[in-house]
Design a protein around this motif. Structure first.
Motif, mmCIF file in Angstrom:
data_model
loop_
_atom_site.group_PDB
_atom_site.id
_atom_site.type_symbol
_atom_site.label_atom_id
_atom_site.label_comp_id
_atom_site.label_asym_id
_atom_site.label_seq_id
_atom_site.Cartn_x
_atom_site.Cartn_y
_atom_site.Cartn_z
ATOM 1 N N PHE A 114 6.860 -7.623 5.926
ATOM 2 C CA PHE A 114 6.522 -8.784 7.117
ATOM 3 C C PHE A 114 5.365 -8.252 7.876
ATOM 4 N N PRO A 115 4.737 -8.907 8.705
ATOM 5 C CA PRO A 115 3.585 -8.160 9.524
ATOM 6 C C PRO A 115 3.922 -7.067 10.491
ATOM 7 N N HIS A 116 3.319 -5.902 10.431
ATOM 8 C CA HIS A 116 3.805 -5.016 11.275
ATOM 9 C C HIS A 116 3.947 -5.594 12.824
ATOM 10 N N PRO A 117 5.365 -4.971 13.453
ATOM 11 C CA PRO A 117 5.534 -5.730 14.698
ATOM 12 C C PRO A 117 4.387 -5.173 15.964
ATOM 13 N N VAL A 118 3.748 -4.531 15.767
ATOM 14 C CA VAL A 118 2.799 -4.051 16.697
ATOM 15 C C VAL A 118 1.294 -4.187 16.266
ATOM 16 N N TYR A 119 1.139 -3.497 14.960
ATOM 17 C CA TYR A 119 -0.175 -3.589 14.518
ATOM 18 C C TYR A 119 -0.594 -4.531 13.560
ATOM 19 N N ALA A 120 0.066 -5.613 13.376
ATOM 20 C CA ALA A 120 -0.034 -6.684 12.525
ATOM 21 C C ALA A 120 -1.637 -7.264 12.777
ATOM 22 N N VAL A 121 -2.179 -7.261 14.136
ATOM 23 C CA VAL A 121 -3.437 -7.945 14.319
ATOM 24 C C VAL A 121 -4.422 -6.994 13.689
ATOM 25 N N GLN A 122 -4.122 -5.692 13.448
ATOM 26 C CA GLN A 122 -5.203 -4.811 12.647
ATOM 27 C C GLN A 122 -5.106 -4.993 11.101
ATOM 28 N N GLY A 123 -4.201 -5.804 10.655
ATOM 29 C CA GLY A 123 -3.942 -5.924 9.119
ATOM 30 C C GLY A 123 -2.716 -5.097 8.626
ATOM 31 N N TRP A 124 -2.116 -4.599 9.328
ATOM 32 C CA TRP A 124 -0.983 -3.805 8.669
ATOM 33 C C TRP A 124 0.216 -4.648 8.534
#
Length: 150
Positions: A114-124
């Protein structure tokens, strides 16, 4: 992971450390890391050690990141830097679109990306209690870091 260990976090760390030129920092006393992150692991390529390509988080950080329910026994989360293209391939939308999808994501589901709960917007991306399905994306994140360090 290919081997059985008493501690799955150690087994995952060993897998990551087998990749070329990887350095591991385990947060703890004397590392400058806040006590809430003690036991978390950060994996780097290169001498600067400023930007990890993978992390392993072993507990919730109150007020910051509690969505993966890591305070239950035996739970931990692997996080890897996917980059924009692999993030989109994996989740069907780009990192910049994460806020619109956040409400529909189960960040506590084990064994699936799943997209990282905090750093998804940085592509994690993240996975709670990963198994062998994590190896290709760990290798991808490592390769990105190697390329960046050159």
């Amino acid at each position: 992971m290919t081997e059985r260990h008493a501690d799955p976090v150690d087994a995952l760390a060993e897998l990551i450390l087998r990749l070329p030129d990887v350095f591991q920092l385990v947060a703890g006393p004397g590392t400058g890391a806040p006590e809430l992150s003690w036991g978390d692991r950060f994996f780097f390529v290169g001498d600067d050690r400023m930007r990890p390509f993978a992390t392993v988080v072993v507990r919730n950080v109150p007020g910051f990141d509690e969505r993966s329910d890591l305070d239950r026994p035996g739970r931990f989360r692997l996080n890897v830097e996917l980059g924009r293209v692999r993030f989109r391939d994996l989740f069907g939308y780009g990192p910049e679109e994460f806020p619109a999808h956040r409400a529909g994501i189960d960040f506590a589901a084990a064994g699936r990306w799943f997209p990282h709960p905090v750093y998804a917007v940085q592509g994690w991306g993240s996975i709670v209690n990963p198994g062998p399905e994590a190896e290709p994306l760990i290798a991808h994140a490592h390769a990105r870091s190697v390329k960046r360090s050159r």
